[in-house]
Design an enzyme around this catalytic site. Structure first.
Site, PDB file in Angstrom:
ATOM      1  N   PHE A  11       0.580  -1.204  -0.029  1.00 17.37           N
ATOM      2  CA  PHE A  11      -0.109   0.035   0.295  1.00 17.37           C
ATOM      3  C   PHE A  11       1.085   1.115   0.405  1.00 17.37           C
ATOM      4  O   PHE A  11       0.357   2.164  -0.369  1.00 17.37           O
ATOM      5  CB  PHE A  11      -1.448  -0.165   1.220  1.00 17.37           C
ATOM      6  CG  PHE A  11      -0.115   0.475   2.742  1.00 17.37           C
ATOM      7  CD1 PHE A  11      -1.086   1.587   2.733  1.00 17.37           C
ATOM      8  CD2 PHE A  11       0.511  -0.468   2.538  1.00 17.37           C
ATOM      9  CE1 PHE A  11      -0.271   2.067   4.124  1.00 17.37           C
ATOM     10  CE2 PHE A  11       0.892  -0.040   4.336  1.00 17.37           C
ATOM     11  CZ  PHE A  11       0.419   1.347   4.854  1.00 17.37           C
ATOM     12  N   LYS A  12       2.430   1.556   0.139  1.00 19.87           N
ATOM     13  CA  LYS A  12       3.042   2.279   0.371  1.00 19.87           C
ATOM     14  C   LYS A  12       3.205   2.951  -1.076  1.00 19.87           C
ATOM     15  O   LYS A  12       2.687   4.587  -0.707  1.00 19.87           O
ATOM     16  CB  LYS A  12       4.599   2.178   1.308  1.00 19.87           C
ATOM     17  CG  LYS A  12       4.358   1.287   2.521  1.00 19.87           C
ATOM     18  CD  LYS A  12       3.769   2.059   3.633  1.00 19.87           C
ATOM     19  CE  LYS A  12       3.923   1.575   4.891  1.00 19.87           C
ATOM     20  NZ  LYS A  12       5.021   1.195   5.644  1.00 19.87           N
ATOM     21  N   ASP A  13       3.099   2.438  -1.823  1.00 15.32           N
ATOM     22  CA  ASP A  13       3.290   2.733  -3.571  1.00 15.32           C
ATOM     23  C   ASP A  13       2.230   4.172  -3.688  1.00 15.32           C
ATOM     24  O   ASP A  13       2.162   4.174  -4.174  1.00 15.32           O
ATOM     25  CB  ASP A  13       2.895   1.525  -4.235  1.00 15.32           C
ATOM     26  CG  ASP A  13       3.554   0.373  -4.503  1.00 15.32           C
ATOM     27  OD1 ASP A  13       4.923   1.254  -3.882  1.00 15.32           O
ATOM     28  OD2 ASP A  13       3.750  -0.651  -4.376  1.00 15.32           O
TER      29      ASP A  13
ATOM     30  N   MET B  34       3.783   7.025  -2.078  1.00 13.50           N
ATOM     31  CA  MET B  34       4.760   7.432  -2.370  1.00 13.50           C
ATOM     32  C   MET B  34       5.347   7.816  -4.224  1.00 13.50           C
ATOM     33  O   MET B  34       5.745   8.005  -4.159  1.00 13.50           O
ATOM     34  CB  MET B  34       6.254   5.910  -1.900  1.00 13.50           C
ATOM     35  CG  MET B  34       7.767   6.125  -1.652  1.00 13.50           C
ATOM     36  SD  MET B  34       7.358   7.451  -0.447  1.00 13.50           S
ATOM     37  CE  MET B  34       7.452   5.654   0.757  1.00 13.50           C
TER      38      MET B  34
ATOM     39  N   THR C 227       8.031   0.702   3.374  1.00 16.01           N
ATOM     40  CA  THR C 227       8.457   1.864   2.880  1.00 16.01           C
ATOM     41  C   THR C 227       9.518   1.962   2.131  1.00 16.01           C
ATOM     42  O   THR C 227       9.306   2.961   1.105  1.00 16.01           O
ATOM     43  CB  THR C 227       8.145   2.525   3.940  1.00 16.01           C
ATOM     44  OG1 THR C 227       6.402   2.316   4.609  1.00 16.01           O
ATOM     45  CG2 THR C 227       8.351   4.430   4.408  1.00 16.01           C
TER      46      THR C 227
END
Length: 476
Positions: A112-114, A117, A145
């Site tokens: 989900f960090k994409d 980011m 992350t």
């Protein structure tokens, strides 16, 4: 929109806080006010494409990027080619259970960090080009992350990434995904210790104002306000995908260790999105669950932080929690600083029975936790009943979400990663390996490029200085 620190310092505009990381006083960036959308305004957002929705949600907080440029940044970020579909974050029902998975893990690094980011990568590049600057990002990761930041910053000439990770405490896939990158602007650093030690090193370097200024140190961890803001968008997207009547409530369950992802949901709720419960799902490292159940927050020492099968949540210090305390204090920076100084000194912050506790209960947070056995059982059961494999962190969310689901109210569980990133645990649960994208075939066998470092801020600063000198000489 102007920004201030949770501890009182005036910070400037969005692009100022985008590049700065921690505030000079050690606090976190917060907008001076949070705009509230009425029912009619929310309805106008319902059918927008993801980039257009992101623009409408984020624009009130970003006054110093022209409208045309911001729209272009978001169009460049949220493309089907990058995230697998035009929906970007599809919503999938789990049968007729009333539970839903918000799919957040179809980006470049399967986590989900994409979602945030990728936006930061493009936003950093835009601002640095505009201001003819360079930045050296210092971050810490418990697993996802780091990969998301590194893949978002690949090939960006004005950006170097120094990413700290706890040596031996990530999954094999996570380690290989990061350490296999052999790029001149990417520096992986394996630290002796746990994630909280890595996070403390980042804060220690940021606290050295002279070093931070000399080497243009910035941040991409969840302390970065740009990440929180970008993550708030998918709460709107998930809610609208339910096709509920205007004003009807939905609940969200969020696996959380650092409190960044679920704080983004709280921001969406404060903006007027009809979120009823925000459920925080913890693993055995239940710092956040202790607070929402008993009203006491305290930092766990490194030796107490367990190594679990949902390792990205093996955290004893929730960095974004300071933002929440700031809001429930009525944006009282002095009170927030007193609380956080107590926490830093090893003292608990207990709100039960104080004038602040009603604000906690009114905020709609609930919590729960799960164990390794419960994660395995949840993965096995969701696979058997719905034909859907989930990773162990998502399993934490589904397990807790099922138990706190309200009758007749949809419960959206946020997916955190694809199961391929944690195949050892998934195999233990279902007896087969999850599929992985072809681009990651044989990942664990690739050469690795990472420096090992003791838990020492001076050693870290020396490593950063040497690497930047070497990069400068290599470019000249």
């Amino acid at each position: 929109m102007q920004y201030v620190s949770t501890r009182g310092h005036t910070l400037g505009t969005f692009t100022d806080v985008l590049l700065s990381g921690l505030a000079p006083d050690g606090g976190l960036a917060m907008p001076q006010s949070i705009p509230v959308l009425g029912t009619d305004q929310l309805e106008q957002l319902r059918h927008l494409s993801y980039p257009d929705l992101a623009y409408e949600v984020m624009r009130p907080f970003i006054s110093d990027i022209p409208e045309r440029d911001l729209r272009q940044l978001l169009q460049k970020t949220y493309q089907a080619d990058t995230f697998g579909s035009p929906e970007i974050t599809p919503l999938t029902p789990l049968g007729t259970s009333g539970l839903y998975l918000l799919e957040l893990s179809n980006g470049p690094t399967l986590a989900f960090k994409d979602i945030a980011m990728q936006f930061l990568g493009h936003a950093f590049e835009y601002v640095l080009e505009r201001e003819n600057r360079r930045i050296n990002i210092l971050g810490a990761t418990s697993g996802d992350t780091g990969s998301a930041a590194e893949y978002a910053m690949l090939g960006k000439d004005r950006i170097n990434v120094f990413m700290l990770s706890p040596r031996g405490r990530m999954s094999r896939f996570q380690q290989a995904q990061m350490y296999s990158l052999n790029e001149p602007n990417i520096h992986n650093i394996a630290v002796e210790g746990v994630f909280d030690d890595c996070q403390d090193l980042v804060k220690a370097v940021n606290a050295d104002a002279e070093f931070k200024a000399r080497y243009d140190i910035g941040a991409v961890n969840s302390i970065n306000w740009g990440r929180v803001l970008a993550q708030a968008v998918y709460y709107f997207r998930g809610y609208f995908a339910l096709k509920l009547p205007a004003g009807a409530e939905a609940d969200f369950c969020v696996p959380s260790g650092n409190f960044g992802n679920v704080f983004a949901g709280y921001l969406a709720k404060l903006m007027g999105l009809p979120i009823g419960q925000l459920v925080v799902a913890s693993n055995e490292n239940s710092v956040l669950n202790e607070f929402f159940e008993h009203g006491t927050y305290h930092v766990w020492p490194a030796e107490r932080v367990a190594v679990t099968s949902s390792p990205s949540m093996d955290i004893g210090k929730a960095s974004n929690f300071e933002r929440y305390l700031y809001l429930i204090s009525g944006q009282d920076a002095q009170q927030t600083q007193q609380w956080w100084e107590a926490v830093a000194g090893g003292q608990p912050v207990t709100l039960t029975g104080t004038l602040h506790w009603p604000h906690v209960t009114a905020s709609g947070f609930r919590s729960g936790q799960s164990s390794h056995a419960q994660r395995l059982d949840t993965i096995r059961r969701i696979d058997r009943e719905y034909g859907r494999l989930i990773d162990p962190h998502t399993a934490d969310g589904v397990f807790v979400g099922e138990r706190l689901k309200r009758a007749g109210i949809p419960m959206i569980c946020l997916e955190t990663a694809l199961p391929a990133k944690f195949e050892e645990t998934v195999y233990e649960a279902v007896g087969r390996l999850p599929e992985r994208p072809e681009r990651f075939a044989g990942l664990e066998a690739r050469s690795r490029y990472a420096s090992e470092l003791p838990n020492d801020s001076e050693a870290l600063k020396a490593l950063i200085a040497r690497a930047l000198v070497a990069r400068t000489l290599g470019d000249s």
